[in-house]
Design an enzyme around this catalytic site. Sequence first.
Site, mmCIF file in Angstrom:
data_model
loop_
_atom_site.group_PDB
_atom_site.id
_atom_site.type_symbol
_atom_site.label_atom_id
_atom_site.label_comp_id
_atom_site.label_asym_id
_atom_site.label_seq_id
_atom_site.Cartn_x
_atom_site.Cartn_y
_atom_site.Cartn_z
ATOM 1 C CG ASP A 76 -1.806 -1.241 1.247
ATOM 2 O OD1 ASP A 76 -2.286 -1.637 0.172
ATOM 3 O OD2 ASP A 76 -1.986 -1.833 2.329
ATOM 4 C CG HIS B 275 -3.607 -5.221 2.559
ATOM 5 N ND1 HIS B 275 -3.084 -4.302 1.678
ATOM 6 C CD2 HIS B 275 -3.760 -6.373 1.844
ATOM 7 C CE1 HIS B 275 -2.915 -4.859 0.495
ATOM 8 N NE2 HIS B 275 -3.322 -6.122 0.562
HETATM 9 P P1 NAD Z 1 -0.208 -18.232 -5.809
HETATM 10 O O1 NAD Z 1 -1.378 -19.113 -5.946
HETATM 11 O O2 NAD Z 1 0.554 -17.884 -7.026
HETATM 12 O O3 NAD Z 1 0.821 -18.858 -4.765
HETATM 13 C C1 NAD Z 1 0.432 -19.342 -3.531
HETATM 14 C C2 NAD Z 1 1.349 -20.477 -3.143
HETATM 15 O O4 NAD Z 1 0.967 -20.922 -1.843
HETATM 16 C C3 NAD Z 1 1.248 -21.686 -4.093
HETATM 17 O O5 NAD Z 1 2.525 -22.046 -4.574
HETATM 18 C C4 NAD Z 1 0.656 -22.781 -3.212
HETATM 19 O O6 NAD Z 1 1.122 -24.075 -3.538
HETATM 20 C C5 NAD Z 1 1.149 -22.334 -1.837
HETATM 21 N N1 NAD Z 1 0.389 -22.924 -0.738
HETATM 22 C C6 NAD Z 1 -0.927 -23.140 -0.648
HETATM 23 N N2 NAD Z 1 -1.212 -23.739 0.521
HETATM 24 C C7 NAD Z 1 -0.057 -23.894 1.188
HETATM 25 C C8 NAD Z 1 0.303 -24.471 2.436
HETATM 26 N N3 NAD Z 1 -0.614 -24.992 3.257
HETATM 27 N N4 NAD Z 1 1.614 -24.450 2.786
HETATM 28 C C9 NAD Z 1 2.543 -23.937 1.968
HETATM 29 N N5 NAD Z 1 2.277 -23.392 0.774
HETATM 30 C C10 NAD Z 1 0.980 -23.393 0.390
HETATM 31 O O7 NAD Z 1 -0.713 -16.888 -5.067
HETATM 32 P P2 NAD Z 1 0.037 -15.489 -4.959
HETATM 33 O O8 NAD Z 1 -0.360 -14.629 -6.085
HETATM 34 O O9 NAD Z 1 1.479 -15.726 -4.688
HETATM 35 O O10 NAD Z 1 -0.692 -14.883 -3.653
HETATM 36 C C11 NAD Z 1 -0.526 -15.495 -2.401
HETATM 37 C C12 NAD Z 1 -1.354 -14.782 -1.343
HETATM 38 O O11 NAD Z 1 -0.859 -13.441 -1.132
HETATM 39 C C13 NAD Z 1 -2.832 -14.610 -1.712
HETATM 40 O O12 NAD Z 1 -3.634 -14.884 -0.585
HETATM 41 C C14 NAD Z 1 -2.939 -13.141 -2.089
HETATM 42 O O13 NAD Z 1 -4.237 -12.621 -1.907
HETATM 43 C C15 NAD Z 1 -1.960 -12.538 -1.127
HETATM 44 N N6 NAD Z 1 -1.468 -11.193 -1.455
HETATM 45 C C16 NAD Z 1 -1.305 -10.300 -0.438
HETATM 46 C C17 NAD Z 1 -0.812 -9.046 -0.692
HETATM 47 C C18 NAD Z 1 -0.603 -8.068 0.431
HETATM 48 O O14 NAD Z 1 -0.413 -6.873 0.165
HETATM 49 N N7 NAD Z 1 -0.563 -8.480 1.666
HETATM 50 C C19 NAD Z 1 -0.491 -8.671 -2.009
HETATM 51 C C20 NAD Z 1 -0.676 -9.598 -3.022
HETATM 52 C C21 NAD Z 1 -1.169 -10.864 -2.743
HETATM 53 C C1 LMR Z 2 -3.072 -6.323 -3.301
HETATM 54 O O1 LMR Z 2 -3.297 -5.322 -2.626
HETATM 55 O O2 LMR Z 2 -2.625 -6.262 -4.462
HETATM 56 C C2 LMR Z 2 -3.287 -7.680 -2.693
HETATM 57 O O3 LMR Z 2 -3.923 -7.603 -1.455
HETATM 58 C C3 LMR Z 2 -3.909 -8.665 -3.604
HETATM 59 C C4 LMR Z 2 -5.353 -8.387 -3.911
HETATM 60 O O4 LMR Z 2 -6.172 -9.303 -3.766
HETATM 61 O O5 LMR Z 2 -5.681 -7.264 -4.311
#
Ligand code: NAD
Ligand code: LMR
Length: 337
Positions: free
Chosen positions: A173, A200
């Site tokens: 953010d 967030h």
């Molecule tokens: P993705 O699907 O590409 O990757 C997620 C990974 O987690 C996969 O490789 C999967 O195998 C693994 N996984 C699932 N369950 C698991 C477990 N029990 N133990 C270990 N690994 C496990 O997803 P992504 O795009 O990398 O996003 C991941 C998460 O981050 C999502 O929940 C997304 O919403 C979140 N996210 C948060 C922010 C933030 O600002 N905080 C920003 C972007 C994404």
């Molecule tokens: C973001 O802010 O990009 C993440 O929290 C992923 C989403 O779901 O928007």
Amino acid sequence: MLSSIARNSQLLSHARMMSSSSSLPKVAVVGAAGGIGQSLSLLLKCSPHVGELALSDIVNTPGVAADLGHINTEGSVTGYNGPDAMADALKDAKLVVIPAGVPRKPGMTRDDLFNTNAGIVRSIAEVAAKACPNAFFAIISNPVNSTVPIFAETLKSAGVYDPKKVFGVTTLDITRANTFVADALDRHTKDVNVTVCGGHAGTTIMPILSGVEGANFSDQQIKELTHRIQFGGDEVVQAKDGAGSATLSMAYAAAVFSDRLLQAAAGEKDVIECAYVESPVAKDDGCDYFSTPVRLGPNGVEEIFPLPSLSTSEKENYDQMIGDLAAQIKKGVDFCK
Ligand code: NAD
Ligand code: LMR
């Protein structure tokens, strides 16, 4: 002769690198084979603050570890595949960064991920409670407003919760806010440092644009910038059109936050970052977790700064969203009961 001196000095510097990396901390990434996980692991492999990098996922970690292991930066890389290997990945880690879980598709809110990700985050916290109870935990998995309470409650049940060491990563953010504000002001991004408070998700994200030095935004600019920062995640989800949410910018933001945590852990002074932590700031409004700037030190959170003074529109935003944030926190806490 010259080439043999060059080769020997190369070997020497490699030996020096290896010995200095052994004093650097171990960092584990859980969800390391995912969209965020792979890019984040690449950035951590290039970080001068990371010694050993342990990659945990339920799939594909051997390949990611083999690939990253060929990069000739300091520090080793190891892959741990499957839930049974997670404890070994986490053992002795100073920092565990957690991007495990499913991302959004267009039309979904972060809260729509709760049913899948709540259980994933709880299961990781259960392993962490035994394998590395003293580590710093940086939680990326959404919905962060609820997954951080879930992680904390799980550590509490195991009797190992330290509120100074559990962080919801909100750095994306701030990254977005700095980019959009720098554009609006026609400044270099390094000259912009926007404070973003709250949580967030959507309107719980509170950019404090009134605090941007030297800016004289119109009401319309404030409205548009605030909305873009709050819903920047949706912009990426829509552009990816079903292929997930922000991964590259998130990996960058998580790497920045991880480096700051590790610098603070190593004794660097005045490390101040915004993070979603257990906090007294909005406790009277039902929120035990909230993001404001926090001072980081060797033991994690050393000082939580209050909300900066708010403009009228920022105060309205706070009043409108605080009930939602409280409900999302309660949902996480209730999940663990
Ligand atoms: P993705 O699907 O590409 O990757 C997620 C990974 O987690 C996969 O490789 C999967 O195998 C693994 N996984 C699932 N369950 C698991 C477990 N029990 N133990 C270990 N690994 C496990 O997803 P992504 O795009 O990398 O996003 C991941 C998460 O981050 C999502 O929940 C997304 O919403 C979140 N996210 C948060 C922010 C933030 O600002 N905080 C920003 C972007 C994404
Ligand atoms: C973001 O802010 O990009 C993440 O929290 C992923 C989403 O779901 O928007």
